[in-house]
Write a protein that holds these residues in place. Structure first.
Motif, short mmCIF file in Angstrom:
data_model
loop_
_atom_site.label_atom_id
_atom_site.label_comp_id
_atom_site.label_asym_id
_atom_site.label_seq_id
_atom_site.Cartn_x
_atom_site.Cartn_y
_atom_site.Cartn_z
N ASP A 89 -76.72 -16.14 32.76
CA ASP A 89 -75.36 -16.61 33.02
C ASP A 89 -74.58 -16.78 31.71
O ASP A 89 -73.37 -16.56 31.67
N GLU A 90 -75.29 -17.17 30.66
CA GLU A 90 -74.64 -17.38 29.37
C GLU A 90 -73.99 -16.09 28.85
O GLU A 90 -72.89 -16.11 28.29
N LEU A 91 -74.65 -14.96 29.07
CA LEU A 91 -74.08 -13.69 28.63
C LEU A 91 -72.96 -13.22 29.55
O LEU A 91 -72.01 -12.57 29.10
N VAL A 92 -73.06 -13.54 30.83
CA VAL A 92 -71.96 -13.24 31.76
C VAL A 92 -70.69 -13.95 31.29
O VAL A 92 -69.61 -13.36 31.21
N ALA A 93 -70.84 -15.23 30.97
CA ALA A 93 -69.69 -16.01 30.50
C ALA A 93 -69.18 -15.49 29.16
O ALA A 93 -67.98 -15.45 28.90
N LEU A 94 -70.11 -15.09 28.29
CA LEU A 94 -69.71 -14.57 26.98
C LEU A 94 -68.91 -13.28 27.13
O LEU A 94 -67.93 -13.06 26.42
N GLY A 95 -69.30 -12.44 28.07
CA GLY A 95 -68.54 -11.22 28.32
C GLY A 95 -67.13 -11.51 28.78
O GLY A 95 -66.17 -10.85 28.34
N ARG A 96 -66.98 -12.50 29.65
CA ARG A 96 -65.65 -12.89 30.13
C ARG A 96 -64.79 -13.40 28.97
O ARG A 96 -63.62 -13.03 28.83
N ARG A 97 -65.38 -14.23 28.12
CA ARG A 97 -64.66 -14.73 26.94
C ARG A 97 -64.26 -13.60 26.01
O ARG A 97 -63.15 -13.60 25.43
N ALA A 98 -65.14 -12.64 25.84
CA ALA A 98 -64.89 -11.54 24.91
C ALA A 98 -63.71 -10.69 25.37
O ALA A 98 -62.86 -10.28 24.55
N VAL A 99 -63.64 -10.41 26.65
CA VAL A 99 -62.53 -9.61 27.18
C VAL A 99 -61.20 -10.35 26.97
O VAL A 99 -60.19 -9.74 26.59
N THR A 100 -61.21 -11.65 27.18
CA THR A 100 -60.00 -12.44 26.94
C THR A 100 -59.62 -12.41 25.46
O THR A 100 -58.44 -12.27 25.12
N ALA A 102 -60.18 -10.07 23.36
CA ALA A 102 -59.71 -8.74 22.98
C ALA A 102 -58.35 -8.41 23.58
O ALA A 102 -57.48 -7.84 22.90
N TYR A 103 -58.16 -8.76 24.85
CA TYR A 103 -56.98 -8.29 25.57
C TYR A 103 -56.00 -9.39 25.98
O TYR A 103 -54.91 -9.08 26.46
N GLY A 104 -56.40 -10.65 25.85
CA GLY A 104 -55.54 -11.74 26.26
C GLY A 104 -55.85 -12.21 27.67
O GLY A 104 -56.67 -11.62 28.39
N GLU A 105 -55.23 -13.28 28.07
CA GLU A 105 -55.44 -13.85 29.39
C GLU A 105 -54.96 -12.90 30.47
O GLU A 105 -54.04 -12.10 30.27
N GLY A 106 -55.58 -12.99 31.64
CA GLY A 106 -55.11 -12.26 32.81
C GLY A 106 -55.80 -10.94 33.05
O GLY A 106 -55.50 -10.27 34.04
N ARG A 107 -56.72 -10.52 32.17
CA ARG A 107 -57.45 -9.27 32.38
C ARG A 107 -58.64 -9.55 33.29
O ARG A 107 -59.60 -10.21 32.90
N ALA A 108 -58.57 -9.07 34.54
CA ALA A 108 -59.64 -9.31 35.51
C ALA A 108 -60.73 -8.25 35.34
O ALA A 108 -60.44 -7.05 35.33
N VAL A 109 -61.96 -8.70 35.19
CA VAL A 109 -63.11 -7.80 35.04
C VAL A 109 -64.24 -8.31 35.94
O VAL A 109 -64.46 -9.52 36.04
N GLU A 110 -64.94 -7.39 36.58
CA GLU A 110 -66.11 -7.78 37.35
C GLU A 110 -67.12 -8.48 36.43
O GLU A 110 -67.14 -8.23 35.22
N PRO A 111 -67.98 -9.33 36.98
CA PRO A 111 -68.99 -9.99 36.14
C PRO A 111 -69.90 -8.99 35.45
O PRO A 111 -70.36 -8.02 36.06
N TYR A 112 -70.15 -9.21 34.18
CA TYR A 112 -71.07 -8.35 33.43
C TYR A 112 -72.49 -8.57 33.96
O TYR A 112 -72.95 -9.71 34.06
N ASP A 113 -73.17 -7.47 34.28
CA ASP A 113 -74.50 -7.58 34.88
C ASP A 113 -75.57 -6.82 34.11
O ASP A 113 -76.73 -6.75 34.56
N ILE A 114 -75.22 -6.24 32.95
CA ILE A 114 -76.18 -5.53 32.11
C ILE A 114 -75.98 -5.97 30.67
O ILE A 114 -74.85 -6.04 30.17
#
Length: 228
Positions: A89-100, A102-114
């Motif tokens: 779960d820690e890496l799933v959350a880290l992926g979400r933070r990373a996208v934000t 890089a691209y700013g708030e509002g970029r919707a991405v499916e949960p990272y699973d790999i």
């Protein structure tokens, strides 16, 4: 490292963003220790054998799904055959933070699973390739720990020029999606001995987070873009 001018966030190509010093020293040490735990057997760090009979100079293991040339499986099919460790779960959350970041708030991405975790010793490198074994075009998140490397980010048509060489240091974030999601990229060399003091790491760890879109099946074969 003290520098006259700080390193700035840079869009290297459309959708490809470099965020220097994104992870602080404590986060880096924490991730190194987690990687040491995850890399232990079963389904741990291994040499990757290529269909032509050679091996990649980079050693690797996966979380969530196991990558092999050229697809994904739920077991370490080209290793010890054990079940792959779950995606933390820690890496799933880290992926979400990373996208934000890089691209700013509002970029919707499916949960990272790999998570594919690569270890580079002093002589390791990665040839130019595309990350195209996934069924999703969600951005790839790349985190660097340890030794500095030259990251070569190219174009979507050819392994040759034009490309841009980016210096990735420990703690740096690189995200590529959109127009650049299927660009060729590689690591021609690392700079041994450049890891931060106190990190406790000799070599380079690269954590890449991906959205597989692979469903619930036990294996998902695909045509790969990797060639050494």
């Amino acid at each position: 490292m003290n520098e006259l001018f700080g390193r700035e966030r840079t869009e290297v190509a459309p959708g490809a963003v470099h965020v220097p010093d994104w992870l602080d020293a404590e986060e880096q040490r924490h991730l190194v220790e987690l990687c040491r735990t995850w890399a232990r057997p079963p389904a741990g760090l291994r040499e990757v054998r290529l269909p032509g009979g050679g091996t990649m100079s980079v050693r690797q293991f996966g979380l969530g799904w196991h990558w092999f040339p050229y697809g994904y499986a739920r077991t370490a099919v080209d290793g010890d055959g054990a079940d792959v460790k779950p995606m933390p779960d820690e890496l799933v959350a880290l992926g979400r933070r990373a996208v934000t970041a890089a691209y700013g708030e509002g970029r919707a991405v499916e949960p990272y699973d790999i998570a594919l975790i690569n270890f580079y010793d002093a002589g390791a490198h990665m040839g130019m390739h595309k990350d195209r074994d996934e069924k999703s075009s969600a951005p790839v998140v790349s985190l660097s720990l340890g030794d500095t490397c030259v990251f070569r980010f190219g174009n979507t048509e050819t392994r040759t020029k034009p490309y841009t060489d980016v210096e990735l240091r420990s703690g740096d974030l690189f995200v590529f999606g959109g127009e650049s999601r299927f660009a060729y990229h590689g690591v021609p060399r690392t700079e041994p001995g450049t890891a931060p003091r106190g990190l406790g790491l000799k070599g380079r760890l690269n954590i890449t987070l991906r959205v597989g879109g692979l469903g619930r099946g036990s294996a998902a074969g695909a045509v790969s873009g990797y060639h050494s």
